[in-house]
Design a protein around this motif. Structure first.
Motif, PDB file in Angstrom:
ATOM      1  N   GLY A  63       0.805  -1.213   0.000  1.00 18.57           N
ATOM      2  CA  GLY A  63       0.000   0.000   0.000  1.00 18.57           C
ATOM      3  C   GLY A  63       0.836   1.259   0.000  1.00 18.57           C
ATOM      4  N   GLY A  64       0.325   2.276   0.698  1.00  9.87           N
ATOM      5  CA  GLY A  64       0.969   3.581   0.722  1.00  9.87           C
ATOM      6  C   GLY A  64       0.023   4.596   1.312  1.00  9.87           C
ATOM      7  N   ILE A  65      -0.286   5.660   0.544  1.00  6.98           N
ATOM      8  CA  ILE A  65      -1.121   6.758   1.034  1.00  6.98           C
ATOM      9  C   ILE A  65      -2.200   7.077   0.008  1.00  6.98           C
ATOM     10  CG2 ILE A  65      -1.133   9.161   1.801  1.00  6.98           C
ATOM     11  CD1 ILE A  65       1.899   8.811   2.317  1.00  6.98           C
ATOM     12  N   TYR A  66      -3.456   7.187   0.476  1.00  2.56           N
ATOM     13  CA  TYR A  66      -4.533   7.723  -0.344  1.00  2.56           C
ATOM     14  C   TYR A  66      -4.617   9.226  -0.089  1.00  2.56           C
ATOM     15  CZ  TYR A  66      -6.629   3.262  -1.786  1.00  2.56           C
ATOM     16  OH  TYR A  66      -6.862   2.037  -2.363  1.00  2.56           O
ATOM     17  N   VAL A  67      -4.796  10.002  -1.164  1.00  2.00           N
ATOM     18  CA  VAL A  67      -4.970  11.448  -1.071  1.00  2.00           C
ATOM     19  C   VAL A  67      -6.360  11.777  -1.603  1.00  2.00           C
ATOM     20  CG1 VAL A  67      -4.009  13.705  -1.635  1.00  2.00           C
ATOM     21  CG2 VAL A  67      -2.495  11.729  -1.453  1.00  2.00           C
ATOM     22  N   PHE A  68      -7.212  12.325  -0.740  1.00  2.00           N
ATOM     23  CA  PHE A  68      -8.590  12.659  -1.102  1.00  2.00           C
ATOM     24  C   PHE A  68      -8.833  14.157  -0.919  1.00  2.00           C
ATOM     25  CE2 PHE A  68      -9.434   8.316   0.949  1.00  2.00           C
ATOM     26  CZ  PHE A  68      -9.351   7.647  -0.261  1.00  2.00           C
ATOM     27  N   PHE A  69      -9.958  14.636  -1.497  1.00  2.00           N
ATOM     28  CA  PHE A  69     -10.499  15.951  -1.149  1.00  2.00           C
ATOM     29  C   PHE A  69     -11.860  15.721  -0.538  1.00  2.00           C
ATOM     30  CE2 PHE A  69     -13.177  19.645  -1.876  1.00  2.00           C
ATOM     31  CZ  PHE A  69     -12.384  20.657  -1.357  1.00  2.00           C
ATOM     32  N   GLY A 110       8.905   0.370  -3.704  1.00  2.00           N
ATOM     33  CA  GLY A 110       9.027  -1.077  -3.821  1.00  2.00           C
ATOM     34  C   GLY A 110       7.785  -1.838  -3.420  1.00  2.00           C
ATOM     35  N   SER A 111       6.640  -1.160  -3.294  1.00  6.34           N
ATOM     36  CA  SER A 111       5.403  -1.830  -2.903  1.00  6.34           C
ATOM     37  C   SER A 111       4.928  -2.787  -3.984  1.00  6.34           C
ATOM     38  CB  SER A 111       4.304  -0.795  -2.629  1.00  6.34           C
ATOM     39  OG  SER A 111       3.042  -1.409  -2.445  1.00  6.34           O
ATOM     40  N   ASP A 112       4.224  -3.853  -3.582  1.00  5.97           N
ATOM     41  CA  ASP A 112       3.694  -4.803  -4.556  1.00  5.97           C
ATOM     42  C   ASP A 112       2.567  -4.196  -5.382  1.00  5.97           C
ATOM     43  OD1 ASP A 112       2.091  -4.612  -2.309  1.00  5.97           O
ATOM     44  OD2 ASP A 112       1.393  -6.689  -2.425  1.00  5.97           O
ATOM     45  N   THR A 113       2.034  -3.024  -4.971  1.00  4.58           N
ATOM     46  CA  THR A 113       0.973  -2.359  -5.721  1.00  4.58           C
ATOM     47  C   THR A 113       1.449  -1.044  -6.338  1.00  4.58           C
ATOM     48  OG1 THR A 113       0.201  -1.278  -3.695  1.00  4.58           O
ATOM     49  CG2 THR A 113      -0.830  -3.378  -4.274  1.00  4.58           C
ATOM     50  N   ALA A 114       2.762  -0.835  -6.409  1.00  2.00           N
ATOM     51  CA  ALA A 114       3.302   0.426  -6.924  1.00  2.00           C
ATOM     52  C   ALA A 114       2.919   0.667  -8.378  1.00  2.00           C
ATOM     53  CB  ALA A 114       4.826   0.449  -6.768  1.00  2.00           C
ATOM     54  N   ALA A 115       2.680  -0.396  -9.138  1.00  2.06           N
ATOM     55  CA  ALA A 115       2.351  -0.234 -10.557  1.00  2.06           C
ATOM     56  C   ALA A 115       1.015   0.466 -10.761  1.00  2.06           C
ATOM     57  CB  ALA A 115       2.339  -1.597 -11.247  1.00  2.06           C
ATOM     58  N   SER A 116       0.125   0.429  -9.769  1.00  3.03           N
ATOM     59  CA  SER A 116      -1.187   1.060  -9.903  1.00  3.03           C
ATOM     60  C   SER A 116      -1.218   2.467  -9.326  1.00  3.03           C
ATOM     61  CB  SER A 116      -2.257   0.205  -9.208  1.00  3.03           C
ATOM     62  OG  SER A 116      -2.001   0.107  -7.814  1.00  3.03           O
ATOM     63  N   ALA A 117      -0.093   2.966  -8.825  1.00  8.00           N
ATOM     64  CA  ALA A 117      -0.056   4.304  -8.235  1.00  8.00           C
ATOM     65  C   ALA A 117      -0.202   5.369  -9.313  1.00  8.00           C
ATOM     66  CB  ALA A 117       1.250   4.503  -7.467  1.00  8.00           C
ATOM     67  N   ASN A 118      -1.019   6.385  -9.036  1.00 10.57           N
ATOM     68  CA  ASN A 118      -1.162   7.513  -9.962  1.00 10.57           C
ATOM     69  C   ASN A 118      -0.748   8.821  -9.310  1.00 10.57           C
ATOM     70  OD1 ASN A 118      -3.264   7.808  -8.171  1.00 10.57           O
ATOM     71  ND2 ASN A 118      -4.857   8.012  -9.723  1.00 10.57           N
ATOM     72  N   GLY A 119      -0.122   8.729  -8.126  1.00 11.03           N
ATOM     73  CA  GLY A 119       0.328   9.929  -7.440  1.00 11.03           C
ATOM     74  C   GLY A 119       1.802   9.898  -7.076  1.00 11.03           C
ATOM     75  N   GLY A 120       2.537   8.967  -7.683  1.00 10.20           N
ATOM     76  CA  GLY A 120       3.958   8.900  -7.406  1.00 10.20           C
ATOM     77  C   GLY A 120       4.298   7.956  -6.264  1.00 10.20           C
ATOM     78  N   THR A 121       5.452   8.179  -5.654  1.00  7.43           N
ATOM     79  CA  THR A 121       5.987   7.303  -4.616  1.00  7.43           C
ATOM     80  C   THR A 121       6.446   8.127  -3.419  1.00  7.43           C
ATOM     81  OG1 THR A 121       6.761   5.779  -6.336  1.00  7.43           O
ATOM     82  CG2 THR A 121       7.686   5.497  -4.137  1.00  7.43           C
ATOM     83  N   VAL A 122       6.260   7.585  -2.227  1.00  2.00           N
ATOM     84  CA  VAL A 122       6.784   8.221  -1.021  1.00  2.00           C
ATOM     85  C   VAL A 122       8.296   7.985  -0.979  1.00  2.00           C
ATOM     86  CG1 VAL A 122       6.559   8.437   1.478  1.00  2.00           C
ATOM     87  CG2 VAL A 122       4.623   7.618   0.132  1.00  2.00           C
ATOM     88  N   SER A 123       9.068   9.032  -0.845  1.00  2.00           N
ATOM     89  CA  SER A 123      10.523   8.867  -0.787  1.00  2.00           C
ATOM     90  C   SER A 123      10.926   8.262   0.548  1.00  2.00           C
ATOM     91  CB  SER A 123      11.218  10.218  -0.981  1.00  2.00           C
ATOM     92  OG  SER A 123      11.057  11.033   0.177  1.00  2.00           O
ATOM     93  N   ALA A 124      12.176   7.808   0.614  1.00  2.00           N
ATOM     94  CA  ALA A 124      12.679   7.228   1.857  1.00  2.00           C
ATOM     95  C   ALA A 124      12.651   8.249   2.991  1.00  2.00           C
ATOM     96  CB  ALA A 124      14.105   6.716   1.648  1.00  2.00           C
ATOM     97  N   ALA A 125      12.719   9.540   2.649  1.00  2.00           N
ATOM     98  CA  ALA A 125      12.679  10.604   3.659  1.00  2.00           C
ATOM     99  C   ALA A 125      11.260  11.006   4.027  1.00  2.00           C
ATOM    100  CB  ALA A 125      13.441  11.822   3.146  1.00  2.00           C
ATOM    101  N   GLY A 126      10.244  10.334   3.444  1.00  2.00           N
ATOM    102  CA  GLY A 126       8.856  10.642   3.780  1.00  2.00           C
ATOM    103  C   GLY A 126       8.258  11.789   3.000  1.00  2.00           C
ATOM    104  N   ARG A 127       8.801  12.082   1.818  1.00  2.00           N
ATOM    105  CA  ARG A 127       8.274  13.171   0.977  1.00  2.00           C
ATOM    106  C   ARG A 127       7.529  12.617  -0.234  1.00  2.00           C
ATOM    107  NH1 ARG A 127      10.465  18.280   1.769  1.00  2.00           N
ATOM    108  NH2 ARG A 127      12.088  18.383   3.377  1.00  2.00           N
TER     109      ARG A 127
END
Length: 363
Positions: A63-69, A110-127
């Protein structure tokens, strides 16, 4: 020798019970737009530049982070029991990579679902950074009962919501950052980006001599065909289905109709960019199989249509165990291990002290 052994044991015991320092700073979100600051227009779509710092980045994590409005209330955070459709509402959109831009998925590296991301990737520094398209001050959201609710951001506080993605509850990545609703265009539709003002020729047109060709027919401009899509994973009888349409006439009002009137919703107002997003509640009695959704209210004989499969509501839904539960179980085992290790070390220390005293007494 005894003194050195005692010091080593005390050092090991202290390292076991010492608190672990936090691995990340507090998560923060920054918002800006081409109109300045964290502002959205009440009528026309606004594209926001959204960035995060201090977020927890889990290398190879699911997973990762969902960004909503949307809007939040009370203890809305999922880690504190908050649930969508009751404690927080957001603009619906499909979870596909090519959605309407109202929701973004930012993946862990390196997430197993990174291929479906449409908002990029969280950097190792949390950005991370991405964009969110806000359709206007009002939107329709899905509540806990599967119905729809109209949210008016002129009456409630709205903003950018971030939560853990793909079923992973992560308190470190839960934030809400409010925005301001403000008339950005003086009530007039915004000009297309880069287009010259009406009636003002560009430099090339001003410099070029006027050439008149008698009886030259004007080349017809082909209009893009409307495209209608649905969030296929949510197509289950008795649940709410979100849909998105593009290439529509701005300002038109459209209604969504399932099959030959099995269900309907609307009217929905088409935005200035020719896009509309809405929600339709699928009937509980809808049979499993292929169905059709159409949009009515547009000029032309053929309304936009999309065919998709609906799963019967009585079909069992297999709930995946969230990795967060596994993490809590692992924490309980870890705490138990440290407590047991501490007890063993304390016992060994006591035995050494007792043996030392006996040796002194015997001497």
């Amino acid at each position: 020798m005894l003194t050195r052994t005692v010091l080593v044991l005390l050092g090991v015991l202290a390292s076991l019970v010492a608190p672990v320092p936090a691995a990340h700073a507090q998560a923060r979100v920054s918002i800006s737009s081409d109109r300045g600051g964290a502002v959205v227009d009440p009528t026309y779509a606004t594209t926001l530049e959204v960035g995060g710092t201090g977020f927890q980045s889990v290398r190879g994590g699911h997973g990762g982070i969902y960004v909503f409005f949307g809007t939040v209330s009370g203890n809305w955070r999922p880690s504190k029991g908050g649930v969508t459709g009751e404690d927080y509402f957001y603009v619906p959109d499909s979870e596909s990579q090519a959605n309407a831009g109202h929701q973004k998925y930012v993946a862990f590296p390196g997430s197993d679902t990174a291929a479906s991301a449409n908002g990029g990737t969280v950097s190792a520094a949390g950005r991370w950074s991405t964009t969110i398209t806000v359709p206007g001050a009002t939107f329709q959201a899905v509540d806990r009962d599967g119905g729809t609710r109209t949210v008016d951001c002129r009456k409630v506080r709205c903003g950018i919501i971030t939560v853990g993605a793909h079923g992973v509850t992560n308190a470190a990545n839960e934030t809400f950052t409010p925005v301001t609703v403000k008339d950005l265009y003086g009530g007039k539709a915004p000009d297309p980006a880069g287009a010259p003002a009406a009636g003002a020729p560009d430099a090339e047109e001003a410099a070029a001599p006027e050439v008149v060709v008698a009886d030259a027919p004007a080349a017809p401009q082909a209009a893009a065909a409307p495209v209608l899509s649905v969030d296929r994973p949510s197509a289950v009888a008795g649940r709410a289905l979100s849909f998105t349409a593009r290439g529509l006439t701005p300002g038109a009002q459209v209604s969504a109709v399932l099959d030959d009137g099995l269900a309907a919703a609307g009217p929905f107002l088409v935005g200035a960019q020719g896009q509309v997003t809405g929600v339709l509640t699928l009937p509980v009695a809808a049979s499993g199989g292929t169905h059709e959704l159409r949009l009515y209210g547009l000029d032309g004989d053929q309304p936009p249509v999309v065919r998709f499969a609906i799963a019967a509501g009585d079909e069992p839904v297999v709930a995946a165990v969230a990795p967060a539960d596994h993490g809590r179980a692992t924490d309980r085992w870890g705490i138990g291990f440290f407590v047991a290790a501490g007890v063993v070390l304390a016992g060994a220390l006591a035995r050494l002290v007792l043996a030392r005293r006996r040796g002194v007494s015997g001497a």
